[in-house]
Design a protein around this motif. Structure first.
Motif, PDB file in Angstrom:
ATOM      1  N   VAL A 180       0.851  -1.189   0.000  1.00 32.53           N
ATOM      2  CA  VAL A 180       0.000   0.000   0.000  1.00 32.53           C
ATOM      3  C   VAL A 180       0.888   1.241   0.000  1.00 32.53           C
ATOM      4  O   VAL A 180       1.819   1.341   0.800  1.00 32.53           O
ATOM      5  CB  VAL A 180      -0.919   0.059   1.243  1.00 32.53           C
ATOM      6  CG1 VAL A 180      -1.827   1.290   1.176  1.00 32.53           C
ATOM      7  CG2 VAL A 180      -1.757  -1.203   1.359  1.00 32.53           C
ATOM      8  N   ILE A 181       0.590   2.174  -0.901  1.00 30.91           N
ATOM      9  CA  ILE A 181       1.238   3.487  -0.876  1.00 30.91           C
ATOM     10  C   ILE A 181       0.159   4.541  -1.072  1.00 30.91           C
ATOM     11  O   ILE A 181      -0.520   4.560  -2.100  1.00 30.91           O
ATOM     12  CB  ILE A 181       2.295   3.635  -1.982  1.00 30.91           C
ATOM     13  CG1 ILE A 181       3.416   2.612  -1.806  1.00 30.91           C
ATOM     14  CG2 ILE A 181       2.871   5.056  -1.979  1.00 30.91           C
ATOM     15  CD1 ILE A 181       4.420   2.608  -2.943  1.00 30.91           C
ATOM     16  N   ASP A 182      -0.019   5.397  -0.095  1.00 27.97           N
ATOM     17  CA  ASP A 182      -0.857   6.586  -0.244  1.00 27.97           C
ATOM     18  C   ASP A 182       0.071   7.769  -0.501  1.00 27.97           C
ATOM     19  O   ASP A 182       1.034   7.972   0.232  1.00 27.97           O
ATOM     20  CB  ASP A 182      -1.669   6.854   1.031  1.00 27.97           C
ATOM     21  CG  ASP A 182      -2.748   5.819   1.269  1.00 27.97           C
ATOM     22  OD1 ASP A 182      -3.145   5.140   0.319  1.00 27.97           O
ATOM     23  OD2 ASP A 182      -3.184   5.683   2.434  1.00 27.97           O
ATOM     24  N   TYR A 183      -0.208   8.519  -1.559  1.00 28.62           N
ATOM     25  CA  TYR A 183       0.623   9.695  -1.831  1.00 28.62           C
ATOM     26  C   TYR A 183      -0.241  10.940  -1.912  1.00 28.62           C
ATOM     27  O   TYR A 183      -1.435  10.886  -2.228  1.00 28.62           O
ATOM     28  CB  TYR A 183       1.448   9.515  -3.109  1.00 28.62           C
ATOM     29  CG  TYR A 183       0.647   9.493  -4.396  1.00 28.62           C
ATOM     30  CD1 TYR A 183       0.303  10.672  -5.055  1.00 28.62           C
ATOM     31  CD2 TYR A 183       0.257   8.294  -4.974  1.00 28.62           C
ATOM     32  CE1 TYR A 183      -0.419  10.657  -6.227  1.00 28.62           C
ATOM     33  CE2 TYR A 183      -0.461   8.267  -6.148  1.00 28.62           C
ATOM     34  CZ  TYR A 183      -0.797   9.457  -6.775  1.00 28.62           C
ATOM     35  OH  TYR A 183      -1.528   9.448  -7.945  1.00 28.62           O
ATOM     36  N   HIS A 184       0.376  12.087  -1.598  1.00 27.50           N
ATOM     37  CA  HIS A 184      -0.313  13.371  -1.568  1.00 27.50           C
ATOM     38  C   HIS A 184       0.552  14.393  -2.296  1.00 27.50           C
ATOM     39  O   HIS A 184       1.720  14.579  -1.947  1.00 27.50           O
ATOM     40  CB  HIS A 184      -0.539  13.824  -0.124  1.00 27.50           C
ATOM     41  CG  HIS A 184      -1.177  12.773   0.743  1.00 27.50           C
ATOM     42  ND1 HIS A 184      -2.513  12.750   1.032  1.00 27.50           N
ATOM     43  CD2 HIS A 184      -0.635  11.689   1.376  1.00 27.50           C
ATOM     44  CE1 HIS A 184      -2.781  11.714   1.808  1.00 27.50           C
ATOM     45  NE2 HIS A 184      -1.658  11.050   2.021  1.00 27.50           N
ATOM     46  N   VAL A 185      -0.004  15.043  -3.288  1.00 26.27           N
ATOM     47  CA  VAL A 185       0.734  16.044  -4.064  1.00 26.27           C
ATOM     48  C   VAL A 185       0.071  17.403  -3.869  1.00 26.27           C
ATOM     49  O   VAL A 185      -1.152  17.537  -4.024  1.00 26.27           O
ATOM     50  CB  VAL A 185       0.766  15.697  -5.562  1.00 26.27           C
ATOM     51  CG1 VAL A 185       1.570  16.748  -6.328  1.00 26.27           C
ATOM     52  CG2 VAL A 185       1.369  14.318  -5.775  1.00 26.27           C
ATOM     53  N   PHE A 210       0.660  16.420 -13.518  1.00 20.51           N
ATOM     54  CA  PHE A 210       1.175  15.326 -12.690  1.00 20.51           C
ATOM     55  C   PHE A 210       0.230  14.126 -12.752  1.00 20.51           C
ATOM     56  O   PHE A 210       0.679  12.983 -12.903  1.00 20.51           O
ATOM     57  CB  PHE A 210       1.341  15.767 -11.238  1.00 20.51           C
ATOM     58  CG  PHE A 210       1.655  14.613 -10.321  1.00 20.51           C
ATOM     59  CD1 PHE A 210       2.969  14.219 -10.121  1.00 20.51           C
ATOM     60  CD2 PHE A 210       0.639  13.898  -9.689  1.00 20.51           C
ATOM     61  CE1 PHE A 210       3.266  13.136  -9.306  1.00 20.51           C
ATOM     62  CE2 PHE A 210       0.933  12.809  -8.883  1.00 20.51           C
ATOM     63  CZ  PHE A 210       2.244  12.423  -8.691  1.00 20.51           C
ATOM     64  N   ALA A 211      -1.066  14.374 -12.604  1.00 22.68           N
ATOM     65  CA  ALA A 211      -2.033  13.277 -12.593  1.00 22.68           C
ATOM     66  C   ALA A 211      -1.949  12.470 -13.882  1.00 22.68           C
ATOM     67  O   ALA A 211      -1.945  11.227 -13.861  1.00 22.68           O
ATOM     68  CB  ALA A 211      -3.446  13.826 -12.386  1.00 22.68           C
ATOM     69  N   ALA A 251      -3.495  23.725  -4.847  1.00 18.21           N
ATOM     70  CA  ALA A 251      -4.290  22.591  -5.321  1.00 18.21           C
ATOM     71  C   ALA A 251      -3.658  21.309  -4.804  1.00 18.21           C
ATOM     72  O   ALA A 251      -2.423  21.201  -4.712  1.00 18.21           O
ATOM     73  CB  ALA A 251      -4.350  22.582  -6.845  1.00 18.21           C
ATOM     74  N   GLN A 252      -4.491  20.348  -4.462  1.00 23.03           N
ATOM     75  CA  GLN A 252      -3.993  19.108  -3.875  1.00 23.03           C
ATOM     76  C   GLN A 252      -4.720  17.908  -4.458  1.00 23.03           C
ATOM     77  O   GLN A 252      -5.905  17.988  -4.801  1.00 23.03           O
ATOM     78  CB  GLN A 252      -4.193  19.125  -2.357  1.00 23.03           C
ATOM     79  CG  GLN A 252      -3.428  20.215  -1.623  1.00 23.03           C
ATOM     80  CD  GLN A 252      -3.799  20.302  -0.165  1.00 23.03           C
ATOM     81  OE1 GLN A 252      -4.965  20.548   0.175  1.00 23.03           O
ATOM     82  NE2 GLN A 252      -2.831  20.105   0.718  1.00 23.03           N
ATOM     83  N   LEU A 253      -4.001  16.822  -4.564  1.00 23.22           N
ATOM     84  CA  LEU A 253      -4.632  15.555  -4.909  1.00 23.22           C
ATOM     85  C   LEU A 253      -3.982  14.447  -4.100  1.00 23.22           C
ATOM     86  O   LEU A 253      -2.874  14.596  -3.576  1.00 23.22           O
ATOM     87  CB  LEU A 253      -4.558  15.257  -6.411  1.00 23.22           C
ATOM     88  CG  LEU A 253      -3.223  15.008  -7.107  1.00 23.22           C
ATOM     89  CD1 LEU A 253      -2.651  13.619  -6.817  1.00 23.22           C
ATOM     90  CD2 LEU A 253      -3.398  15.154  -8.619  1.00 23.22           C
TER      91      LEU A 253
END
Length: 385
Positions: A180-185, A210-211, A251-253
């Motif tokens: 599992v990897i959760d990432y936040h940009v 990026f997305a 902005a964040q994702l």
């Protein structure tokens, strides 16, 4: 212990509100059950993670061969209380089921391994080895307690590990899990009126780049693991902008990746970090990436001696034909198997498919059976030469 006493332990553990916190109260209660036996044969250790959040390690017996039992003390939040028929922290028994938050995931398994160990002590049985209970904090938020205990060396002497997570009331055995990897940009820009965009910088634009690039890059990791299948990647959260006539200043994702051993965590980090670094070379672009809940994939063998022994005990003692399965979810075993000593971890416990749901429950017949199973399994494992 009588069934009433076994049930009382289960109910007490469920009644403690340990939603992503307050595991210390669970640890204190369980420690109090072992306190009368503390001495040469029983060692009780509180390992603080933070204020009010204690892991608990209980070691029973002597000998070189060591079997670990793992259970987590925390639960997820109950959610919308109007969807519950009963108070989630006042366990209720109805129609052979115990209802309450954590009754399935996984205070049923937690209580079962605790009661199994207590009964071994109560009977005065001398085991040809050690049982080590590894009771953890923060599993639901990222296996934090298991990671801490692993770093401190508490799994370095294990010869095998049984994780008591719910698994179709002992009818399935999980032997491998995806990572599992959760990432936040986060993208930083400069606010401006939308009629004069040249005066600002829209933080949304590089985030969209990026997305798209992340989706394309990770789609190339398309080889299927023969056990766990393919890597999956999903962008699950986007937040940007204040109002329609203003450029977004921020902005964040966030995204979630479930990876397989062929594509280890470091490979994923390198891929996403390279995209961020490349985009940050463009004028005005300022992207920052961070990672949470990183859990390495855990390969496994459906024919491992540990799994085969669990199948044998389940069949011979209880007539259960337990099926080897894999999982897309994570469990504490993925942390513990990163210890200095190599050993096999499997997941097998009471509970079905009501984890994280309103009116979560555990079948009490499965809970009582799990207590017997864990005792029989421990004796069989520690008797192996």
């Amino acid at each position: 212990m009588t069934k009433e006493e076994q049930l009382a332990v289960f109910k007490k553990i469920v009644s403690i509100n340990s939603v992503n916190d307050n595991e210390g109260e669970v640890a204190d209660y369980i420690a109090s059950l072992f306190k009368p036996y503390e001495g040469d044969d029983v060692k009780i250790e509180h390992v603080a993670y933070s204020q009010g959040r204690d892991n608990l390690v209980v070691t029973i017996g002597h000998g070189d061969r060591v079997l670990g039992f793992s259970g987590h003390e925390d639960t997820v939040a109950p959610g919308d209380l109007s969807l519950w028929d009963t108070d989630p922290f006042h366990p209720v028994v109805k129609d052979g089921k115990l209802y309450g938050r954590g009754a399935c995931d996984m205070k049923s398994g937690l209580a079962a391994i605790v009661v199994a160990a207590l009964e071994i002590l109560e009977k005065g049985e001398q085991l040809p080895g050690k049982i080590k209970l590894l009771l953890t904090v923060g599993e639901e938020l990222g296996n934090m307690g298991a990671a801490q205990l692993t770093k401190l060396g508490y799994a370095d002497d294990l010869d095998g590990l049984m994780v008591a997570e719910p698994n179709d009331d002992l009818h399935k055995i999980t032997y491998a899990c995806k990572g599992v990897i959760d990432y936040h940009v986060t993208s930083f820009g400069k606010a401006a009126h939308s009629s004069t965009p040249e005066k600002g910088f829209n933080a949304i634009d590089p985030l969209l780049e990026f997305a798209n690039e992340a989706k394309a890059a990770l789609a190339k990791f398309d080889h299927a693991d023969p056990i766990l299948g393919k890597l999956t990647h999903v962008i699950t959260k986007i937040n940007a902008g204040e109002q329609i006539n203003s450029l977004a200043e921020k902005a964040q994702l966030a995204g979630n990746i479930r990876n397989v051993p062929e594509y280890p965590n470091d490979m994923i980090y390198d891929t996403l970090n390279d995209i961020v670094e490349k985009l940050n070379q463009q004028p005005g672009v300022h992207l920052v990436i961070k990672y949470t809940f990183p859990e390495s994939p855990m390969g496994g063998d459906p024919n491992s001696p540990l799994l085969k022994l669990a199948q044998q005990v389940a069949h011979d003692q209880f007539g259960i034909d337990a099926e080897p399965v894999t999982s897309t979810g994570a469990n504490d075993g993925q942390e513990f198997t990163q210890s200095k000593k190599e050993f096999t971890s499997i997941e097998m416990g009471p509970g079905t498919d009501t984890a994280h749901q309103p009116n979560e429950y555990c079948n009490l017949d499965a809970y009582y059976q799990a207590i017997e199973f864990y005792q029989a399994f421990a004796k069989a494992f520690l008797s192996v030469k």
